[in-house]
Design an enzyme around this catalytic site. Sequence first.
Site, PDB file in Angstrom:
ATOM      1  CG  HIS A   1      -1.762   1.149   1.418  1.00 44.66           C
ATOM      2  ND1 HIS A   1      -2.065   1.660   2.649  1.00 44.66           N
ATOM      3  CD2 HIS A   1      -2.408   1.930   0.524  1.00 44.66           C
ATOM      4  CE1 HIS A   1      -2.856   2.702   2.513  1.00 44.66           C
ATOM      5  NE2 HIS A   1      -3.078   2.888   1.231  1.00 44.66           N
TER       6      HIS A   1
ATOM      7  N   PRO B   1     -21.144  15.009 -22.928  1.00 50.71           N
ATOM      8  CG  PRO B   1     -20.885  14.437 -25.161  1.00 50.71           C
ATOM      9  CD  PRO B   1     -20.110  14.870 -23.965  1.00 50.71           C
TER      10      PRO B   1
ATOM     11  CD  GLU C   1      -2.534   2.852  -3.552  1.00 49.51           C
ATOM     12  OE1 GLU C   1      -3.035   3.984  -3.369  1.00 49.51           O
ATOM     13  OE2 GLU C   1      -2.972   1.830  -2.996  1.00 49.51           O
TER      14      GLU C   1
END
Length: 945
Positions: A81, A855, A84
């Site tokens: 972790h 959109p 990361e």
Amino acid sequence: MPLSFVVSFLVVLITACTGSPNPGVSPVQSPNDDRQYRLLTLENQMQVLLISDPQTPKAAASLDVNVGHAENPDDRGGLAHFLEHMLFLGTDKYPDPAEYEKFVTEHGGNRNAYTSFEHTNYFFDIDAAYLPEALDRFAQFFISPRFDEELVDKEKNAVQSEYQMGLKSDSRRGLDVLQEVMNPEHPFSRFSVGSLDTLADTPQASVRDDLLVFYDKYYSANLMRLVVLGAGSLDELESMVAPMFSPVPNKAFEHETIAAPLFTAGELPAMLQIKPQATRRLLQVMFPLDDYRDDYRVKPMSYLGNLVGHEGEGSLLSQLKAEGLAESLSAGSGLGWRGGSLFNVSVTLTEEGVENYDRVVQLLFNYLDMVREAGPKRWLYEEQSRVAELAFRFKERAEPINYVASLASSMHYYAPEDVLQGNYIMSDYQAQMLEDMFSHLEPANALVILDDQSVSTDRVSEHYGAPYSIAQVREAQLAVWQGDAGELPLALPAANEFIVDDVALVSVDKASAGNPKLVLNEPRKRIWFAQDDEYRIPKGAMYVNFRSPEVGQNAEQAAMAALYTSLLRDQVNEYTYPALLAGLNFSFYKHAQGVSLRISGYTDKQFVLLKDILADIAETGFDQQRFDNIRANFVRSLENAVAKRPSSQVFDDLRESLLHGEWGEQALIAALQSTELDTLNAYAASFWASASAEALIYGNYTDAAVDDLAGMLDMVVPSGKPPALSPLQVTKLAEGERALFPVSVEHDDAVLAWYLQGAGNSWQDRAATALTAQIMKSGFFQQLRTEQQLGYIVQAFSWSQLDVPGLVMLIQSPVADSAALAEAMEAYLGRVEGELDEEQYLRHRRVLVNEINRPQKNMWERAEFYWQSIAKKRYAFDGREQLAEAVEAMTLADWSAYYRQNFLSLSRSLQVAAPGKWGVLPTGDQQEYPSAAEIKASHNVYIIE
């Protein structure tokens, strides 16, 4: 970058993709998907999926490494972790740790990552034209990260903040206990988040040294799957991606099967009891099973989860509710690893259910016995297969960033041709495999977990301090679980009548296409109608807003309206649940001026479902036991607000301060406790006597749907002139006002939510406020989170309430008091304008205009836009155009003048502060308010007609 314990029950086939995909293989696409795809393998054995979508406004990419906290060294909890986190903070080619975040944000993008048991997934999106530059920065994460020593020391604090933030989270605490009681030889037992203790330097090695070792060992190209979605052609994407990612080193690392069992021989059956922070009554039963992930075409756990987790007539949940033991139930696969998996059953208990949890377990095993004795049923399997097949056939577009992240993870497990449809395939019925799996669902193979405040404990978990106890199940208790529960109406699910038969598309009348039109306008009924002429799928949205003056005036009305909708959802659940399984969604919920009913999905059976629901509403009458249990559950959920993340609690207090018609937990609890069934029935009668209805029908419908809906609404909506409704109101802060609302949060962390209201609610005010948030958000995060390390949650964002614009700065901090947070925020506000040049401003303005004009990617986004426009009485449906024009017209000089005037010198300021362990509040010439009610009572309001 949250660490997630994310385990998909459909992640399978770990061995199928270990070699190079056949370059001639193309993934099977949904017939509703017009994008182009290409699979390729780079020289370094990294597998890549390219997606060409010329119409996409956003490009996106995700790289998933088949490495997670299972690989944490025994003495380095949280290392995967932490790695990361570190990859975002500079590379040799782009050494500035703020550069990636700044580039992505200034070009309309977002970036994040997560670490799970087997995966670390990095992902971003960006305005499509800037994909090459963003992707080049992204690729360097996996080629030459710097792991700067100073940043390593700083970023450990961010991990510590994330760890501390979860100390009161019962899900994190429960996971901590589970990891502690399982076989320590199994890698899942390793601490996943990390802390300053586990990431501290040791005499043997610094944490930076261990990061380098971990990265060099595991971050290998052959363990990586990359997905890139862009507007360019497939050839253009390949020519861009291949040279960027081919330099990623291939260390040829290969995972081995995890031989260690999750629980050693003789440990099961076991009873684990955990004392939660919140009032949490949860029973879980976990069964270790074989690893079925290779069998994704069979999906045996999906078949079993559908049976055990069913909520229709004859289901386990139906019986538990009938006996007053449970409120909800879920079942399905949980953790999967190379060598095994878990099947989990989770039951939310009532108070009586806690006292009689052995009966709940007994009923579960009686149901499993019934399933086992009945044996696998091909017709049930084929029903699920048909639903999955339809879901893939009419699959709709998701956000590009979410789509690529999901696909990158799936690529590790599905055969190349199945990477798009792997989640939906259920085509290989294997009765023997199902029978073999059923044979393991026995009490002797069960871990039973009870979470409740009443349990007896004798241990405390290491990382989260959760009290618990664990013991082998005694023979007497095991005999109860295995005993006969009596004559019960338990049964396999009946044939699902809601599975769609007709998927034909209706003919579109040009007069009915485009924006909705008001086609029925009566005193108590208004219906808007539009046919879909763009997405062309056999689905639609039918939304009804029932408004009444009996909602929104006081806490008693709010509580009774919310309780009434909960009871009604419960009453209709047995027949709406099969509809949900068949792709027909239903919701019924309270809002500021009434209650809303929504039905969406396949249009074929919608009116069958609607008629049944409205008939139940018209009959109005609830069972006393269900009333008592649902009211108690509602009260418990409000009481459990103290266990929410501190920043969420503070943000709720901010919302209550601004929105009239919102009440705090204590006021709602008091109102609920004084509400009896007779009172609620009288309230419901009064609500419907005064109700009027406004509806939207949009999608694959003929105009006959209008008459059908109008006739059905007559079942609940009376005729005649409707009573007047009170307008919606938002607290109006005064120019130059500085308000402070101290709140109590049971947590050591300090929290400050600083709200700055716009000068008004014109389009120019909305544009200036939204621009300010866009300009601020990257620098605010980088300076106050990455550089100053004030906390894990550090955000600045635009936050409109009923179109009254506002700006929020939010920090939850384990290291600084709320006065220091206010000083840091104020200092940052003072730097924003000076750090902005014309070129940057134009980039931010373009990003915001692009986002406003983006959109709608699917029918449901379009339906939501129409519905919100109708609610706001914007019958020209031009709100996006109005806002985009206002943003486009605002020059840097215009924005600077607005910013200085309204966010610096004469701001309309409200600070909601939780002092944390320091007990210190922001200082200055602020007016302090003791409650949200006092704030609302002492201020003028914006009237929202």
